[in-house]
Design a protein around this motif. Structure first.
Motif, PDB file in Angstrom:
ATOM      1  N   TYR A 180       0.852  -1.182   0.024  1.00  0.00           N
ATOM      2  CA  TYR A 180       0.026   0.173   0.064  1.00  0.00           C
ATOM      3  C   TYR A 180       1.123   1.098  -0.084  1.00  0.00           C
ATOM      4  CZ  TYR A 180      -3.514  -3.310   1.518  1.00  0.00           C
ATOM      5  OH  TYR A 180      -4.514  -4.245   1.338  1.00  0.00           O
ATOM      6  N   PRO A 181       0.266   2.432  -0.532  1.00  0.00           N
ATOM      7  CA  PRO A 181       1.156   3.696  -0.206  1.00  0.00           C
ATOM      8  C   PRO A 181       1.596   3.881   1.020  1.00  0.00           C
ATOM      9  CG  PRO A 181      -0.697   3.976  -1.588  1.00  0.00           C
ATOM     10  CD  PRO A 181      -0.966   2.574  -0.973  1.00  0.00           C
ATOM     11  N   ASP A 182       2.821   4.241   1.094  1.00  0.00           N
ATOM     12  CA  ASP A 182       3.584   4.450   2.376  1.00  0.00           C
ATOM     13  C   ASP A 182       2.870   5.451   3.245  1.00  0.00           C
ATOM     14  OD1 ASP A 182       5.240   5.071   4.819  1.00  0.00           O
ATOM     15  OD2 ASP A 182       6.939   4.436   3.292  1.00  0.00           O
ATOM     16  N   PRO A 183       2.369   5.117   4.624  1.00  0.00           N
ATOM     17  CA  PRO A 183       1.747   6.065   5.359  1.00  0.00           C
ATOM     18  C   PRO A 183       2.491   7.340   5.819  1.00  0.00           C
ATOM     19  CG  PRO A 183       2.120   4.128   6.485  1.00  0.00           C
ATOM     20  CD  PRO A 183       2.674   3.853   4.924  1.00  0.00           C
TER      21      PRO A 183
ATOM     22  N   GLY B 127       4.176   9.150   3.818  1.00  0.00           N
ATOM     23  CA  GLY B 127       4.125  10.124   2.850  1.00  0.00           C
ATOM     24  C   GLY B 127       5.191  10.268   1.914  1.00  0.00           C
ATOM     25  N   VAL B 128       5.925   9.238   1.965  1.00  0.00           N
ATOM     26  CA  VAL B 128       7.129   9.013   1.046  1.00  0.00           C
ATOM     27  C   VAL B 128       6.582   8.271  -0.214  1.00  0.00           C
ATOM     28  CG1 VAL B 128       9.385   7.857   0.664  1.00  0.00           C
ATOM     29  CG2 VAL B 128       8.709   8.475   3.047  1.00  0.00           C
ATOM     30  N   PRO B 129       7.069   8.913  -1.422  1.00  0.00           N
ATOM     31  CA  PRO B 129       6.521   8.290  -2.674  1.00  0.00           C
ATOM     32  C   PRO B 129       7.063   6.772  -2.856  1.00  0.00           C
ATOM     33  CG  PRO B 129       8.551   9.751  -3.211  1.00  0.00           C
ATOM     34  CD  PRO B 129       8.134   9.815  -1.448  1.00  0.00           C
ATOM     35  N   GLN B 130       6.400   5.804  -2.133  1.00  0.00           N
ATOM     36  CA  GLN B 130       6.817   4.277  -2.423  1.00  0.00           C
ATOM     37  C   GLN B 130       5.648   3.665  -1.860  1.00  0.00           C
ATOM     38  OE1 GLN B 130      10.309   3.988  -0.092  1.00  0.00           O
ATOM     39  NE2 GLN B 130       9.398   4.158   1.675  1.00  0.00           N
TER      40      GLN B 130
ATOM     41  N   ASP C  85       9.165  -3.208   7.700  1.00  0.00           N
ATOM     42  CA  ASP C  85      10.114  -2.297   7.052  1.00  0.00           C
ATOM     43  C   ASP C  85      10.466  -2.537   5.504  1.00  0.00           C
ATOM     44  OD1 ASP C  85      10.444  -1.353   9.660  1.00  0.00           O
ATOM     45  OD2 ASP C  85      12.059  -2.967  10.209  1.00  0.00           O
ATOM     46  N   TYR C  86       9.664  -3.181   4.982  1.00  0.00           N
ATOM     47  CA  TYR C  86       9.751  -3.876   3.672  1.00  0.00           C
ATOM     48  C   TYR C  86       9.299  -2.353   2.745  1.00  0.00           C
ATOM     49  CZ  TYR C  86      11.065  -8.433   4.789  1.00  0.00           C
ATOM     50  OH  TYR C  86      11.687  -9.595   5.253  1.00  0.00           O
ATOM     51  N   THR C  87      10.026  -2.000   1.714  1.00  0.00           N
ATOM     52  CA  THR C  87       9.385  -0.830   0.967  1.00  0.00           C
ATOM     53  C   THR C  87       9.945  -1.133  -0.568  1.00  0.00           C
ATOM     54  OG1 THR C  87      11.364   0.415   1.210  1.00  0.00           O
ATOM     55  CG2 THR C  87       9.330   0.768   2.805  1.00  0.00           C
ATOM     56  N   GLN C  88       9.204  -0.626  -1.577  1.00  0.00           N
ATOM     57  CA  GLN C  88       9.681  -0.629  -2.566  1.00  0.00           C
ATOM     58  C   GLN C  88       8.940   0.397  -3.540  1.00  0.00           C
ATOM     59  OE1 GLN C  88       8.450  -4.210  -4.709  1.00  0.00           O
ATOM     60  NE2 GLN C  88       6.182  -4.104  -4.273  1.00  0.00           N
TER      61      GLN C  88
END
Length: 357
Positions: free
Chosen positions: A15-18, A20-23, A34-37
């Motif tokens: 889901y969109p990062d809560p 506010g980061v564009p990821q 902690d997983y992002t992409q």
């Protein structure tokens, strides 16, 4: 008055990062991991002569003749199609050998699986289904309570030691490493390890240090000797630090509302004696719901889980405020431990009632 925040009830996925980061960030069903992409690139659908009738349905009914000559049809630009990332849940730190080969405009995923050895059937062979013995073992000096012990987990092996406990009580048991290790604590002469979660999770990592995949939680230990074994999930060699220290806890009786104080940015650990297997219902209600937002963290059958808000629906049936946590904790006979804190680090008092169902 506090700012109203929605209660997240989404299924596990990206889901969109809560923050506010564009990821995108992975939600595991209980908490943000902690997983992002990055967001997936935009792909443009292909349109041309073969899709003309689908794009312009009126052409099928047009009575065109060759003498009409060329006919101009207005062109259009298709809307970009956002290709979502895969919803597959992330694995542990290392998930095997995955080689990405790009060639000829195609993405080829090759998974190389190497099987070493074979199950034998003759005399001297290990029985089918038996756990393989580690190839090497490192033994360190006995571990003393409240003293850090360090050692090396060998590749494809294990680190062994013993722990001597002289006083019955609540203890914090943790292991810290750069890799993904597992810690087991077994009463000497026994075969069943104590129920120590494999991962401490992100919430406890914020308080205890280390990373979310380091083992660590609270146990009630009786005086005696314990066998300590540390292994690495991917059979890698790694350094590890083990610490067993007395824990300050608030013991709660069953069925009695008890005031529990939480200090600024510090959690309070509560313990509950349990004489039968079942489910504990832990109901924590803030003395000042407009200024406090409680959170409960507990061991849910080997997985550290956190509960924040009960939401307006449950608040309407159970009482309390919608921001008060309400947790169902699976338990076995012994002691259950639950960590209570304010989500925003505020100090205050919570009325906590625990019942066994």
């Amino acid at each position: 008055m506090r700012e109203t925040r929605p209660v997240l009830t989404k299924e596990p996925g990206w889901y969109p990062d809560p923050q506010g980061v564009p990821q995108v960030r992975f939600w595991d069903g209980d908490t943000w991991t902690d997983y992002t992409q990055p967001f997936a690139p935009l792909e443009t659908a292909s349109h041309g002569p073969t899709t003309a009738l689908a794009d312009y349905p009126y052409l099928a009914d047009a009575n065109l003749r060759a003498s009409d000559g060329p006919r101009t049809v207005s062109t259009w630009t298709p809307a970009p199609v956002l290709v979502p990332p895969t919803s597959r849940a992330p694995g542990r730190r290392r998930s095997g050998l995955v080689w990405w080969l790009v060639g000829g405009g195609a993405l080829v995923v090759t998974i190389l699986v190497v099987a070493l050895g074979a199950l034998g059937t003759g005399d001297g062979d290990a029985p089918v289904g038996a756990d393989p013995s580690p190839s090497s073992t490192t033994t360190i000096d006995p571990i003393a309570v409240d003293v850090e012990a360090r050692g090396t987990v060998p590749a494809d092996g294990e680190l062994r030691s013993t722990l001597e406990v002289t006083t019955d009580g609540a203890y914090l048991v943790v292991a810290t490493s750069d890799e993904d290790v597992k810690l087991t604590l077994t009463p000497a002469g026994g075969t069943d390890p104590l129920p120590l979660p494999d991962d401490r999770g992100t919430v406890l990592a914020d308080h205890l240090g280390g990373t979310w995949s380091d083992p660590g939680y609270y146990l009630h230990l009786t005086a005696g000797t314990y066998d300590v074994v540390v292994t690495e999930h991917d059979a890698l060699q790694t350094e590890v630090t083990v610490l067993v220290e007395p824990a300050t806890v608030v013991e709660l009786p069953l069925g009695v509302a008890t005031d529990v104080t939480v200090a600024d940015y510090l959690p309070t650990v509560v313990s509950v004696p349990v004489d039968a297997a079942g489910t504990l219902l832990v109901d924590a209600r803030a003395a000042d719901p407009d200024a406090q937002d409680g959170q409960l963290t507990y061991d849910a059958g080997g997985r550290i889980t956190s509960v924040d808000d009960r939401g307006p629906t449950l608040a309407g049936t159970t009482g309390g405020a919608e921001y008060d946590p309400l947790a169902e904790v699976p338990v076995e006979p012994g002691y259950a431990f639950v960590v209570l804190e304010d989500l925003f680090g505020a100090s205050g008092t919570f009325s906590v009632t625990v019942t066994l169902g």
